[in-house]
Design a protein around this motif. Sequence first.
Motif, PDB file in Angstrom:
ATOM      1  N   HIS A  31     -12.608  -1.922   2.287  1.00  0.00           N
ATOM      2  CA  HIS A  31     -12.295  -1.652   0.889  1.00  0.00           C
ATOM      3  C   HIS A  31     -12.539  -2.877   0.029  1.00  0.00           C
ATOM      4  O   HIS A  31     -11.964  -3.008  -1.059  1.00  0.00           O
ATOM      5  N   ASP A 145      -0.033   3.318  -1.618  1.00  0.00           N
ATOM      6  CA  ASP A 145      -1.059   4.025  -0.853  1.00  0.00           C
ATOM      7  C   ASP A 145      -0.391   5.079   0.035  1.00  0.00           C
ATOM      8  O   ASP A 145       0.839   5.099   0.158  1.00  0.00           O
ATOM      9  N   ARG A 151      -1.134  -1.451  -3.028  1.00  0.00           N
ATOM     10  CA  ARG A 151      -2.451  -2.063  -3.169  1.00  0.00           C
ATOM     11  C   ARG A 151      -2.752  -2.419  -4.618  1.00  0.00           C
ATOM     12  O   ARG A 151      -2.239  -1.794  -5.533  1.00  0.00           O
ATOM     13  N   GLU A 185      -9.979  -5.249  -2.829  1.00  0.00           N
ATOM     14  CA  GLU A 185      -8.768  -4.433  -2.770  1.00  0.00           C
ATOM     15  C   GLU A 185      -7.824  -5.135  -1.821  1.00  0.00           C
ATOM     16  O   GLU A 185      -8.186  -5.433  -0.685  1.00  0.00           O
TER      17      GLU A 185
END
Length: 189
Positions: A31, A145, A151, A185
């Motif tokens: 990510h 999440d 996040r 991320e």
Amino acid sequence: MKKLLLAAAFAASFTSVAQAADYVIDTQGAHAFIQFKVSHLGYSWLHGRFNTFSGDFSYDSANLAAAKIKLDIDTKSVDSNHAERDKHLRSADFLNVDKQPKASFVSTKVVPGADGKFDLVGNFTLNGVTKEITIAATKTGEGKDPWGGYRAGFHGTTSIKLSDFAIKNILGPASETVYLDLVVEGVRK
């Protein structure tokens, strides 16, 4: 009344500090990305990425100016989707990975802008040379999440001149500037 105002100011400053959090960049879940492009002789674009990197950042949405990030890049992991070219990019002509296997970025300040945009200023080290660069960044979003974590995500762009980092094998003026695209991320620790 003065005591009430002082107590409110103290509580507000404490709340801001309490919101600061540390994040690890999510490279295992893919990510986060470090991609680049450079002109090939002014006729086309060469695109690539670094497959292996790690880092962390500290972020407080109420105090963006206090944010910090540290990023380490394994330069051996350069991937332009062409094995022979990647071998050349790893050589002393470009990334010099035998002597300089790591590039890094360490922020020194954040300059907040409007609409979630900001400039991330810091020291970028490549090929053993450290220069200050500015990354134009935007907050993508933040929140819980599905796995019980929290996040925060950001996107940034910058460009560097190869000659600034003691890279001499430049294929003409159009090929001296490398454009970097960073997607980060982080998972709150």
